[in-house]
Design an enzyme around this catalytic site. Structure first.
Site, PDB file in Angstrom:
ATOM      1  N   UNK A  17       1.012  -0.749  -0.088  1.00 35.51           N
ATOM      2  CA  UNK A  17      -0.152  -0.222   0.056  1.00 35.51           C
ATOM      3  C   UNK A  17       1.007   1.603   0.031  1.00 35.51           C
ATOM      4  O   UNK A  17       0.183   2.323  -0.808  1.00 35.51           O
ATOM      5  CB  UNK A  17      -1.241  -0.020   1.356  1.00 35.51           C
ATOM      6  N   THR A  48     -16.521  10.838   0.016  1.00 34.56           N
ATOM      7  CA  THR A  48     -15.790  10.627   1.519  1.00 34.56           C
ATOM      8  C   THR A  48     -14.822   9.660   1.583  1.00 34.56           C
ATOM      9  O   THR A  48     -14.771   8.961   2.897  1.00 34.56           O
ATOM     10  CB  THR A  48     -16.882  10.384   2.591  1.00 34.56           C
ATOM     11  OG1 THR A  48     -17.452   9.133   1.878  1.00 34.56           O
ATOM     12  CG2 THR A  48     -18.194  11.109   2.246  1.00 34.56           C
ATOM     13  N   ASP A  50     -14.781   6.406   0.619  1.00 35.00           N
ATOM     14  CA  ASP A  50     -14.564   5.236   1.658  1.00 35.00           C
ATOM     15  C   ASP A  50     -14.018   4.097   1.838  1.00 35.00           C
ATOM     16  O   ASP A  50     -13.220   4.202  -0.325  1.00 35.00           O
ATOM     17  CB  ASP A  50     -15.976   5.032   1.576  1.00 35.00           C
ATOM     18  CG  ASP A  50     -16.404   4.360   2.803  1.00 35.00           C
ATOM     19  OD1 ASP A  50     -16.049   4.281   3.944  1.00 35.00           O
ATOM     20  OD2 ASP A  50     -17.653   4.820   3.686  1.00 35.00           O
ATOM     21  N   ASP A  51     -14.280   2.587   1.943  1.00 38.69           N
ATOM     22  CA  ASP A  51     -12.996   1.942   1.893  1.00 38.69           C
ATOM     23  C   ASP A  51     -14.092   1.325   0.708  1.00 38.69           C
ATOM     24  O   ASP A  51     -13.193   0.363  -0.331  1.00 38.69           O
ATOM     25  CB  ASP A  51     -13.425   0.278   2.788  1.00 38.69           C
ATOM     26  CG  ASP A  51     -12.803   1.530   3.556  1.00 38.69           C
ATOM     27  OD1 ASP A  51     -11.541   1.862   4.050  1.00 38.69           O
ATOM     28  OD2 ASP A  51     -13.200   2.067   5.093  1.00 38.69           O
ATOM     29  N   GLY A 139     -10.310 -14.181 -13.642  1.00 40.74           N
ATOM     30  CA  GLY A 139      -9.407 -12.273 -13.223  1.00 40.74           C
ATOM     31  C   GLY A 139      -9.553 -12.523 -14.552  1.00 40.74           C
ATOM     32  O   GLY A 139      -9.843 -12.400 -15.902  1.00 40.74           O
ATOM     33  N   HIS A 140      -8.295 -11.013 -14.756  1.00 36.34           N
ATOM     34  CA  HIS A 140      -7.232 -10.583 -15.706  1.00 36.34           C
ATOM     35  C   HIS A 140      -6.475 -10.570 -15.654  1.00 36.34           C
ATOM     36  O   HIS A 140      -5.934 -10.324 -14.695  1.00 36.34           O
ATOM     37  CB  HIS A 140      -8.665  -8.994 -16.073  1.00 36.34           C
ATOM     38  CG  HIS A 140      -7.619  -8.365 -17.456  1.00 36.34           C
ATOM     39  ND1 HIS A 140      -8.435  -9.510 -18.437  1.00 36.34           N
ATOM     40  CD2 HIS A 140      -7.056  -7.317 -17.828  1.00 36.34           C
ATOM     41  CE1 HIS A 140      -7.700  -8.034 -19.279  1.00 36.34           C
ATOM     42  NE2 HIS A 140      -7.331  -6.882 -19.196  1.00 36.34           N
ATOM     43  N   SER A 141      -5.474 -10.423 -16.746  1.00 38.69           N
ATOM     44  CA  SER A 141      -4.091 -10.384 -16.635  1.00 38.69           C
ATOM     45  C   SER A 141      -3.949  -9.521 -17.847  1.00 38.69           C
ATOM     46  O   SER A 141      -3.997  -9.670 -19.078  1.00 38.69           O
ATOM     47  CB  SER A 141      -3.199 -11.544 -16.579  1.00 38.69           C
ATOM     48  OG  SER A 141      -3.793 -12.643 -17.413  1.00 38.69           O
TER      49      SER A 141
END
Length: 347
Positions: A17, A48, A50-51, A139-141
């Site tokens: 992160u 705001t 937010d997550d 998913g995607h790659s």
């Protein structure tokens, strides 16, 4: 002669992160002159910080949607995948929800690293999904210059139980579910200064699921939650304060850190993200010592939940944490909005 093990952190310019674009720069990027699209069913958007986004299905249930990905913060491919997935799933728990499905996001330098490394990364992500009780459903790659991994995650929640970061109340106490210092320990490891007795501490913390958030959402006295990640404790607390029109006090003597953190700060093991964080929001924070700055602005990867709870519900969340083996600790309190520019005081 044995082959040298692959060290994933050598293939990325950032870590975990700590790769996040600073809050100040991100604000510029997200600014738009376009007319805002209004959807009455979108309960939580990006106003705001937010997550996750939350969408009301109109039947008492809401969908939670989020995505998170980053570059390696550890050398081991399986651990990297596991940490990245745990971090992405955390956003669902931070809203109080239950994850139901994960979709992988993979960027990989196929001309530099063998495909078997990517396989281990994805397997680590799959392992974390299984821990959370969900499938890695697709998913995607892409071929990219640096390894990148994360998830897009979908969750569900009773509409009335959504915990926003903008719904906190004055007088609430603030609690954390994980110690701070992940960025400091991983920086010490990258610099070759991490002591043997501290090996694995940061990885263990990053792999700890924030699933307790689903239980906290059932407590009416929990008014707001967020997970503490790349902007550090102060950055994410400021988001709660500004979203809720409040100020806060942080009790620095109550902050828990991973073992060895203060020694590594003294050795200069402070990630670059710490300085970028302070540059973005330092003017909103009261006076800090250099050590306080290093800890409270430290970018966490897959960090703990920051919980705002009314005093009469404190014992309830303490009991929930005790029953689930979480070391919950108090970090501060919320108060009415200050008339000054200082949003958070540190005592």
């Amino acid at each position: 002669m044995a082959e040298e093990p692959i060290r994933l952190t050598q293939y990325s310019h950032g870590a975990g992160u700590g790769c996040k674009i600073s809050p100040k720069v991100l604000g510029t990027i997200l600014h738009s002159e376009l007319e805002k699209f209004y959807d009455p069913n979108l309960l939580v958007g990006n106003e705001t910080a937010d997550d996750a986004a939350v969408y009301d299905l109109g039947n008492g249930t809401a969908i939670i949607s989020t995505t998170d990905f980053f570059m390696p913060i550890v050398d081991d491919p399986f651990d990297f995948g596991r940490i990245a997935a745990t971090n992405a799933i955390s956003d669902i728990f931070a809203m109080g929800g239950k994850p139901i499905m994960g979709i992988a996001i993979l960027g990989f330098p196929t001309n530099v690293l063998p495909a078997e490394v990517a396989q281990k990364i994805v397997d680590g992500g799959r392992f974390a999904c299984h821990q959370a009780g969900i499938a890695l459903a697709g998913g995607h790659s892409i071929d990219s210059p640096e390894p990148i991994f994360g998830l897009a995650v979908t969750g569900v929640i009773d509409t009335e139980k959504v915990k926003r970061n903008a719904s906190a109340k004055s007088g609430c106490k603030l609690y954390m579910t994980k110690p701070l210092g992940i960025g400091i320990l991983t920086t010490a490891e990258k610099k070759g200064k991490l002591k043997p007795e501290h090996q694995g501490l940061a990885t263990a913390a990053m792999c700890q699921m924030n699933s307790i958030g689903s239980q906290f959402s059932q407590v009416d006295g929990v008014t707001a939650m967020t997970d503490v990640t790349g902007f550090g404790l102060l950055g994410h607390l400021i988001e709660i304060c500004e979203g809720s029109n409040l100020s806060a006090v942080v009790f620095s003597d109550k902050i828990k850190t991973l073992d060895g953190v203060k020694d590594y700060i003294a050795q200069g093991c402070v990630p670059g993200g710490t300085g970028r964080n302070f540059e973005s929001y330092g003017h909103k924070v009261g006076a800090l010592t250099e050590e306080q700055k290093a800890i409270l602005c430290d970018p966490q990867t897959s960090g703990g939940l920051l919980v705002a709870v009314e005093p009469n519900s404190v014992q309830t969340i303490i009991e929930i944490a005790k029953d689930t083996g979480i070391d919950l600790y108090e970090v501060g309190k919320l108060k009415p909005k200050s008339e000054s520019d200082i949003v958070v005081e540190v005592k």
